[in-house]
Design an enzyme around this catalytic site. Structure first.
Site, mmCIF file in Angstrom:
data_model
loop_
_atom_site.group_PDB
_atom_site.id
_atom_site.type_symbol
_atom_site.label_atom_id
_atom_site.label_comp_id
_atom_site.label_asym_id
_atom_site.label_seq_id
_atom_site.Cartn_x
_atom_site.Cartn_y
_atom_site.Cartn_z
ATOM 1 N N HIS A 9 30.107 -61.334 64.937
ATOM 2 C CA HIS A 9 31.058 -60.517 64.167
ATOM 3 C C HIS A 9 31.850 -59.561 65.063
ATOM 4 O O HIS A 9 32.230 -58.466 64.649
ATOM 5 C CB HIS A 9 30.340 -59.731 63.063
ATOM 6 N N ASN A 54 28.807 -61.968 53.526
ATOM 7 C CA ASN A 54 29.736 -62.941 54.095
ATOM 8 C C ASN A 54 30.663 -63.457 52.998
ATOM 9 O O ASN A 54 30.484 -63.155 51.819
ATOM 10 C CB ASN A 54 28.983 -64.123 54.704
#
Length: 740
Positions: free
Chosen positions: A91, A165
């Site tokens: 990320h 997510n």
């Protein structure tokens, strides 16, 4: 120029969007314009007289050695040398915005006593960070990947981090496999290739030998893996959490975030091109929407299972590779959140924000989800590594409620705690524990019984039922995209064992899918299914299910292709109609600057044909004007703009002589174009909307409602734009007949 709000309007918007967290950040926010008269200083506050030349020995005409005594130069270089902090392992590439969360009512109070989920009078500040997973901080936004959807709620009872997510499942069931999946998907260790994508041997080797990943692979290889915008993504908490109500009853819960604008994706060719043409596409898109007065909004919802029903399903509700089918466990909307403020400075906010799944508030708890259990340990540990032990004192991470404990010292300690007490118990009762009845965190009294062993439950052994359910639930064009995506990925694997193994895995999901991919990549073409497809369907798994109930073109980017001699009056009318529906319009011409209309008027183009591409817009409109249409027809790049937009299934509109440009660019008999120059009747064919003229009378009768019909060019064009794409072009084979 595009429809951008003025600085005065921005200031007004800012004043009404301040939350308690935004006001908290002001303590650490500096506006350089207010220091203009003060001038430049060192970090220790001394005024700097020269920041361009190092102090050195010189006779005034020749340079001599630089002097180390120059504290100003040394500080400037040293500070620059230490600007970077460790990059996130996953990320790393992300963007974020501030906003607020608001409940519809107290309907969730039957499940939880957490005020953030039960008190509708509150407006809770939030900070949401979107990200890709695989690539480095410098990778592109539009790669095929999972997207992080991490939310920080600054509640009055402390921070709650919901670290989700855009896909509701994950590759693995147990956190102990997390290093393996990340090592496998990251660039291969011998050459650090590839960046920002999973199309390589190691990833497909891992998932081919780890069938629990099959369900997640189907999601990532679907259109979900290449979202059009962060604003058009669903969000999911992924893991199973728990809620506890005032009666002490516990419920299992999953969290959902549903975008107001619907769930939409790019097409693969487009995603590849944008990665090179504008690698910051999603980052810019988020800021553009907020700054243009169209802040993104999501519905916040929950799925809830009573504790007594934990084992009532044919899947384990604690398995992060499984969804809870909405046909069995309904999604219950309880509130909404809006992102209405861009960050002031990227690094201290977006880079230094840190999320922990272990950060919850009373009324919300953990389950025995084995992936969540490991995340709770890992996330806290990694934030300490990246930001130091006092990372929660950083402005973006600190709560808006009071913080008092006996933790002390550590690198970069900011807090000064007065007094002699730094322990508990103490004689002055400072920093005493708070009982649950007075607001302390309430633990659920869960009975535990078992044998210490490394084992997964029986239901954790089934890996293909939900992969089949997902694939079955897709539309025909979505299935085509899955086949194309997996074929692309496996074609980049040069180890025969890798791509042959995965085509065998696919045969457990769908026989026709496995055959199509195997034929494309030279895999093993099966002669019969390895496992029968159960044929079940859940319409909520298709993106099409989330289309807005009322068509909208808000924030859609529409390119208007012009050359000298275009019809300016018509363009002004069309732009006004589109702007009223909150779309943004952009003039694209052979040059950036002044373009002369047929009547001699001047319009300033936002970009030239070589400076942008159709990939960066949602639709194209070609106005009338004989001279302008002739020029566009002779401009290869302008023709490519139209062909590429057609190949990417985007809405295309044209009026009058502009229709001839479409005829040259597309040239397919199946696409019907209007050819009566004196009529304002409208022809819509495969997402291509054309008419003969658009004058004052046409504009006056053009329905403000976004809908299809025999009249109203803008209404019909906007309707096609609102559908996002015309995938019938793919299904009927038209896309393959146009070179783009």
């Amino acid at each position: 120029m595009a429809s951008t709000i003025s600085s005065a309007v921005k200031s007004a918007v800012s004043s009404v969007t301040d939350t308690s967290k935004v006001n908290d950040l002001k303590r650490n926010t500096i506006d350089p314009t207010s220091y203009a008269s003060s001038g430049l200083t060192t970090d220790h506050g001394v005024n700097v007289s020269n920041t361009d030349t190092w102090l050195k020995v010189s006779d005034g005409s020749l340079n001599g050695p630089a002097l180390l005594e120059d504290q100003v130069a040394r500080e400037k270089i040293h500070r620059f040398d230490h600007e970077r902090i460790p990059e996130r392992v996953v990320h790393a590439r992300g963007s974020a915005a501030h906003g607020y969360f608001k409940l519809f009512d107290d309907r969730a109070s039957k499940y939880t006593f957490a005020p953030v989920l039960t008190d509708p009078s509150r407006t809770t500040p939030i900070f949401v960070r979107f990200s890709t997973v695989q690539g480095s901080k410098g990778s592109a936004d539009t790669v095929r990947d999972v997207r992080g959807f991490a939310m920080k709620f600054y509640t009055e009872e402390g921070n709650w981090d919901l670290v989700g997510n855009d896909i509701p499942v994950f590759f693995i069931q147990d956190a102990i496999k997390f290093p393996d999946i990340i090592h496998a998907v990251k660039p291969e260790p011998h050459n650090e290739v590839p960046q920002g994508q999973s199309a390589h041997n190691n990833f497909w080797d891992f998932v081919g030998l780890q069938p629990e990943s099959a369900h997640m692979v189907m999601w990532v290889m679907s259109d979900r893996g290449i979202p059009r915008s962060y604003r058009m993504m669903q969000g999911f908490g992924v893991n199973t959490y728990t809620l506890m109500n005032a009666k002490g009853e516990r419920f299992f819960v999953k969290f959902h975030m549903i975008p107001e604008l619907g769930v939409h994706s790019l097409v693969w060719d487009e995603a590849l091109k944008i990665a090179g043409q504008d690698p910051d596409f999603h980052r810019k898109d988020l800021n553009e929407a907020i700054e243009n007065g169209c802040p993104p909004k999501w519905t916040f919802a929950i799925q809830v299972i009573e504790e007594k029903d934990e084992h009532s399903f044919d899947f384990d509700i604690l398995d992060a590779t499984k969804v809870w089918p909405e046909s069995l466990i309904p999604v219950q909307p309880i509130g909404e959140f809006v992102l209405n403020r861009t960050v002031d400075e990227f690094f201290p906010e977006v880079e230094q924000v840190a999320f922990c799944t272990s950060h919850i508030v009373s009324g919300i708890g953990f389950s025995d989800d084995p992936l969540l259990q490991g995340r709770n340990f890992s996330y806290f540990d990694t934030q300490i590594t990246r930001l130091g032990v006092n990372w929660e004192q950083l402005p973006i991470n600190r709560p808006v409620c009071p913080v008092l404990n006996h933790s002390r010292d550590g690198a970069l300690q900011h807090r000064i705690t007065k007094g002699s007490i730094n322990y508990w118990p103490n004689r002055r009762d400072i920093g005493h524990p708070v009982s649950p009845v007075n607001g302390g965190y309430a633990e659920y009294k869960q009975k535990m019984a078992g044998t210490k062993q490394r084992v997964r439950g029986a239901k954790f052994q089934e890996h293909f039922n939900q992969a089949q359910l997902f694939y079955n639930s897709l539309t025909q064009y979505e299935k085509m995209h899955v086949i194309d995506a997996i074929s692309f990925e496996l074609s980049h694997c040069d180890d025969q064992q890798v791509y042959e193994t995965y085509t065998k895995i696919l045969n457990n999901i769908d026989f026709e899918l496995a055959k199509a991919v195997a034929q494309n990549v030279n895999g093993i073409v099966p002669d019969k299914p390895a496992r029968l497809n159960h044929g079940k369907v859940d319409p909520t798994l298709s993106q099409l299910h989330y289309a807005p109930k009322t068509p909208t073109i808000a924030t859609r980017r529409i390119a208007i292709l012009v050359a000298d001699g275009f019809n300016k009056t018509e363009v002004q009318a069309v732009r006004a109609m589109l702007a009223s529906a909150k779309a943004t319009t952009w003039i694209i011409a052979p040059r950036r600057g002044k373009v002369i209309s047929a009547g001699g008027g001047v319009t300033v183009a936002d970009h030239h044909f070589e400076g942008q591409r159709s990939t960066l817009f949602d639709a194209i409109y070609v106005p009338s004007g004989a001279e302008h249409a002739k020029a566009l027809s002779q401009n290869g790049r302008a023709i490519h703009w139209i062909r590429e937009a057609f190949g990417h299934c985007k809405a295309i509109g044209a009026i009058g002589e502009g229709v001839t440009v479409l005829q040259q660019a597309i040239g397919l008999p199946e696409v019907k174009l209007f050819n009566s120059p004196d009529s304002d009747n409208v022809e819509s064919s495969y997402g291509v909307v054309t008419t003969g003229k658009y004058d004052v009378t046409s504009a006056a009768t053009d329905a403000p409602k976004i809908a299809s019909g025999p009249k109203g060019f803008v209404a019909n064009f906007a309707y096609e734009v609102s559908k996002h794409r015309c995938y019938e072009r793919e299904l009927d084979g038209l896309v393959k007949r146009v070179a783009y």
